[in-house]
Design a protein around this motif. Sequence first.
Motif, PDB file in Angstrom:
ATOM      1  N   ASN A   1     -22.426 -53.894  -7.719  1.00  0.00           N
ATOM      2  CA  ASN A   1     -23.363 -54.104  -8.520  1.00  0.00           C
ATOM      3  C   ASN A   1     -24.448 -53.335  -8.266  1.00  0.00           C
ATOM      4  O   ASN A   1     -24.596 -52.331  -7.432  1.00  0.00           O
ATOM      5  CB  ASN A   1     -23.799 -55.552  -8.155  1.00  0.00           C
ATOM      6  CG  ASN A   1     -24.624 -55.567  -6.659  1.00  0.00           C
ATOM      7  OD1 ASN A   1     -25.612 -55.586  -6.423  1.00  0.00           O
ATOM      8  ND2 ASN A   1     -23.839 -55.773  -5.781  1.00  0.00           N
ATOM      9  N   TRP A   2     -25.460 -53.394  -9.022  1.00  0.00           N
ATOM     10  CA  TRP A   2     -26.656 -52.197  -9.086  1.00  0.00           C
ATOM     11  C   TRP A   2     -27.281 -51.997  -7.450  1.00  0.00           C
ATOM     12  O   TRP A   2     -27.562 -51.182  -7.028  1.00  0.00           O
ATOM     13  CB  TRP A   2     -27.801 -52.616  -9.840  1.00  0.00           C
ATOM     14  CG  TRP A   2     -28.595 -53.690  -9.358  1.00  0.00           C
ATOM     15  CD1 TRP A   2     -28.490 -54.961  -9.359  1.00  0.00           C
ATOM     16  CD2 TRP A   2     -29.908 -53.535  -8.655  1.00  0.00           C
ATOM     17  NE1 TRP A   2     -29.347 -55.961  -8.858  1.00  0.00           N
ATOM     18  CE2 TRP A   2     -30.277 -54.959  -8.209  1.00  0.00           C
ATOM     19  CE3 TRP A   2     -30.798 -52.449  -8.037  1.00  0.00           C
ATOM     20  CZ2 TRP A   2     -31.476 -55.281  -7.426  1.00  0.00           C
ATOM     21  CZ3 TRP A   2     -31.797 -53.067  -7.237  1.00  0.00           C
ATOM     22  CH2 TRP A   2     -31.972 -54.264  -6.922  1.00  0.00           C
TER      23      TRP A   2
ATOM     24  N   ASP B   1     -28.787 -45.356  -4.483  1.00  0.00           N
ATOM     25  CA  ASP B   1     -30.065 -45.572  -4.576  1.00  0.00           C
ATOM     26  C   ASP B   1     -30.362 -46.860  -5.423  1.00  0.00           C
ATOM     27  O   ASP B   1     -30.377 -46.278  -6.775  1.00  0.00           O
ATOM     28  CB  ASP B   1     -31.096 -44.370  -5.002  1.00  0.00           C
ATOM     29  CG  ASP B   1     -32.414 -44.611  -5.072  1.00  0.00           C
ATOM     30  OD1 ASP B   1     -32.787 -45.717  -4.662  1.00  0.00           O
ATOM     31  OD2 ASP B   1     -33.062 -43.730  -5.083  1.00  0.00           O
ATOM     32  N   PRO B   2     -30.445 -47.960  -5.111  1.00  0.00           N
ATOM     33  CA  PRO B   2     -30.353 -49.110  -6.048  1.00  0.00           C
ATOM     34  C   PRO B   2     -31.624 -48.719  -7.140  1.00  0.00           C
ATOM     35  O   PRO B   2     -31.445 -49.469  -8.236  1.00  0.00           O
ATOM     36  CB  PRO B   2     -30.847 -50.235  -5.268  1.00  0.00           C
ATOM     37  CG  PRO B   2     -30.149 -49.963  -3.714  1.00  0.00           C
ATOM     38  CD  PRO B   2     -30.327 -48.541  -3.592  1.00  0.00           C
TER      39      PRO B   2
ATOM     40  N   TYR C   1     -28.219 -47.550 -13.975  1.00  0.00           N
ATOM     41  CA  TYR C   1     -27.788 -47.735 -15.449  1.00  0.00           C
ATOM     42  C   TYR C   1     -26.503 -46.655 -15.442  1.00  0.00           C
ATOM     43  O   TYR C   1     -26.530 -45.551 -15.141  1.00  0.00           O
ATOM     44  CB  TYR C   1     -28.571 -47.372 -16.574  1.00  0.00           C
ATOM     45  CG  TYR C   1     -29.708 -48.367 -16.510  1.00  0.00           C
ATOM     46  CD1 TYR C   1     -29.524 -49.629 -17.123  1.00  0.00           C
ATOM     47  CD2 TYR C   1     -31.094 -48.105 -15.987  1.00  0.00           C
ATOM     48  CE1 TYR C   1     -30.672 -50.447 -17.061  1.00  0.00           C
ATOM     49  CE2 TYR C   1     -32.098 -49.002 -16.056  1.00  0.00           C
ATOM     50  CZ  TYR C   1     -31.899 -50.282 -16.457  1.00  0.00           C
ATOM     51  OH  TYR C   1     -32.584 -51.079 -16.635  1.00  0.00           O
ATOM     52  N   GLY C   2     -25.347 -47.161 -16.203  1.00  0.00           N
ATOM     53  CA  GLY C   2     -24.303 -46.178 -16.793  1.00  0.00           C
ATOM     54  C   GLY C   2     -23.203 -45.529 -15.548  1.00  0.00           C
ATOM     55  O   GLY C   2     -23.574 -45.890 -14.297  1.00  0.00           O
TER      56      GLY C   2
ATOM     57  N   ARG D   1     -22.852 -50.678   2.784  1.00  0.00           N
ATOM     58  CA  ARG D   1     -23.751 -51.057   2.083  1.00  0.00           C
ATOM     59  C   ARG D   1     -22.888 -50.906   0.722  1.00  0.00           C
ATOM     60  O   ARG D   1     -23.628 -51.598  -0.396  1.00  0.00           O
ATOM     61  CB  ARG D   1     -24.830 -49.906   1.883  1.00  0.00           C
ATOM     62  CG  ARG D   1     -26.090 -50.325   2.753  1.00  0.00           C
ATOM     63  CD  ARG D   1     -27.418 -50.220   1.997  1.00  0.00           C
ATOM     64  NE  ARG D   1     -27.478 -49.174   1.331  1.00  0.00           N
ATOM     65  CZ  ARG D   1     -27.543 -49.265  -0.146  1.00  0.00           C
ATOM     66  NH1 ARG D   1     -27.504 -50.333  -0.577  1.00  0.00           N
ATOM     67  NH2 ARG D   1     -27.725 -47.996  -0.763  1.00  0.00           N
ATOM     68  N   SER D   2     -21.778 -50.321   0.206  1.00  0.00           N
ATOM     69  CA  SER D   2     -21.175 -50.558  -0.864  1.00  0.00           C
ATOM     70  C   SER D   2     -20.604 -51.854  -1.362  1.00  0.00           C
ATOM     71  O   SER D   2     -20.270 -52.003  -2.329  1.00  0.00           O
ATOM     72  CB  SER D   2     -19.880 -49.429  -0.831  1.00  0.00           C
ATOM     73  OG  SER D   2     -18.965 -50.021   0.314  1.00  0.00           O
ATOM     74  N   LEU D   3     -20.770 -52.849  -0.267  1.00  0.00           N
ATOM     75  CA  LEU D   3     -20.226 -54.110  -0.369  1.00  0.00           C
ATOM     76  C   LEU D   3     -21.457 -54.735  -0.551  1.00  0.00           C
ATOM     77  O   LEU D   3     -21.378 -56.137  -0.748  1.00  0.00           O
ATOM     78  CB  LEU D   3     -19.494 -54.695   0.832  1.00  0.00           C
ATOM     79  CG  LEU D   3     -18.374 -53.924   1.308  1.00  0.00           C
ATOM     80  CD1 LEU D   3     -17.613 -54.290   2.368  1.00  0.00           C
ATOM     81  CD2 LEU D   3     -17.211 -53.652  -0.022  1.00  0.00           C
ATOM     82  N   ASP D   4     -22.726 -54.628  -0.613  1.00  0.00           N
ATOM     83  CA  ASP D   4     -23.871 -55.292  -0.817  1.00  0.00           C
ATOM     84  C   ASP D   4     -23.949 -56.205  -2.098  1.00  0.00           C
ATOM     85  O   ASP D   4     -23.571 -55.721  -3.188  1.00  0.00           O
ATOM     86  CB  ASP D   4     -25.298 -54.630  -0.874  1.00  0.00           C
ATOM     87  CG  ASP D   4     -25.761 -54.210   0.589  1.00  0.00           C
ATOM     88  OD1 ASP D   4     -25.197 -54.616   1.691  1.00  0.00           O
ATOM     89  OD2 ASP D   4     -26.911 -53.396   0.635  1.00  0.00           O
ATOM     90  N   LEU D   5     -24.407 -57.364  -1.976  1.00  0.00           N
ATOM     91  CA  LEU D   5     -24.771 -58.344  -3.265  1.00  0.00           C
ATOM     92  C   LEU D   5     -26.205 -58.285  -3.618  1.00  0.00           C
ATOM     93  O   LEU D   5     -26.868 -58.167  -2.278  1.00  0.00           O
ATOM     94  CB  LEU D   5     -24.293 -59.777  -2.948  1.00  0.00           C
ATOM     95  CG  LEU D   5     -23.964 -60.440  -4.253  1.00  0.00           C
ATOM     96  CD1 LEU D   5     -22.884 -59.978  -5.131  1.00  0.00           C
ATOM     97  CD2 LEU D   5     -23.796 -61.748  -3.846  1.00  0.00           C
TER      98      LEU D   5
END
Length: 339
Positions: free
Chosen positions: A216-217, A222-223, A228-229, A239-243
């Motif tokens: 997710n975003w 960098d959230p 977008y896109g 951190r790639s697993l963060d919700l």
Amino acid sequence: MREAFGARFDVPDGYLNTASIGIPPADAARAVAESVARWGSGRDLPEDFEPAVADARASFAALVGTTAERVAIGASASQLVGLIAASLPAGARVLVAENEFTSVVFPFAAQRHVQVTEVPLDEIAEHAADHDLVAVSAVQSSDGRIVDLDGLRRSAAAGSTRVLIDVTQALGWLPVRLDWADWVVGAAYKWLLSPRGAAWLAVHPDAPEVVPNSANWYAGQDPWSTTYGLPLRLAGGARSLDLSPTWFAQVGAAVAMRWLAGLDMAAVATHCTGLADEFSAALGLPAAGSAIVSVRAPDAVSKLTAAGITCAARAGRARLSFHLYNTSADVERAVRALR
């Protein structure tokens, strides 16, 4: 108000149900209330919650004995366990404890491509080497039994077995150092005395890759700019697993867990298990060295409830849990109810 370990709690007499819902320190409850008030008048921006998310992440890392960059955030233990379960290769052999809490075992049982085997809790370490993954709670939800963590660590070090440990019923009263485990998952709302809606997953750097099925975003590099896109631009590491964070839960967790992480956890464990063992001894039960006690007695839950004790009914027994804000007066009240 009660005071314990330097914090104040608005906990009622006879509250012995932390294994279901922990009571927050007054400072944490106030922080959440103030955050809700700011939300109600439009005084916060999404990025204003970033310090709380970072603080809670760091505190979870400290409590399990790892570093913040190895920790992902989620909403519940089962959601995070599910990421690991869905990432297992076809035919993977998973070992779990009999009568384990379903949030630990259901994510694996729901995968058609893996094999799940149950054994008694005290045989987990013995059978670990025959499986690809062991998934187990450090402390059993139903009765407070503690898994042989040293045995699991030796099994993991001796072979290729991966280990996932759920610390939801342990972290906050049981001193642990689990930097050796492949994955450590825990939810906030019990012994960590934080709002429901926050959970964490510590990932060992040598653990197998987990597919970010909840990408997710907020898991972006960098959230605030990778919003977008395509192409996919996920953060590195855990951190790639963060919700995307549940804001108010993170606000409360930041305060409660920063305080918990600063305590002498051995002293906390001595307090909690001392009360539990005092209760057990008064009823002629063996001391188990756990903060959770399970009582099988006729009408135990109804007797305790009638006496003003807040407890839980689990696996056909009354479950009582003793945390740092409990006292001997709570023990005496519960014992009187059952005699």
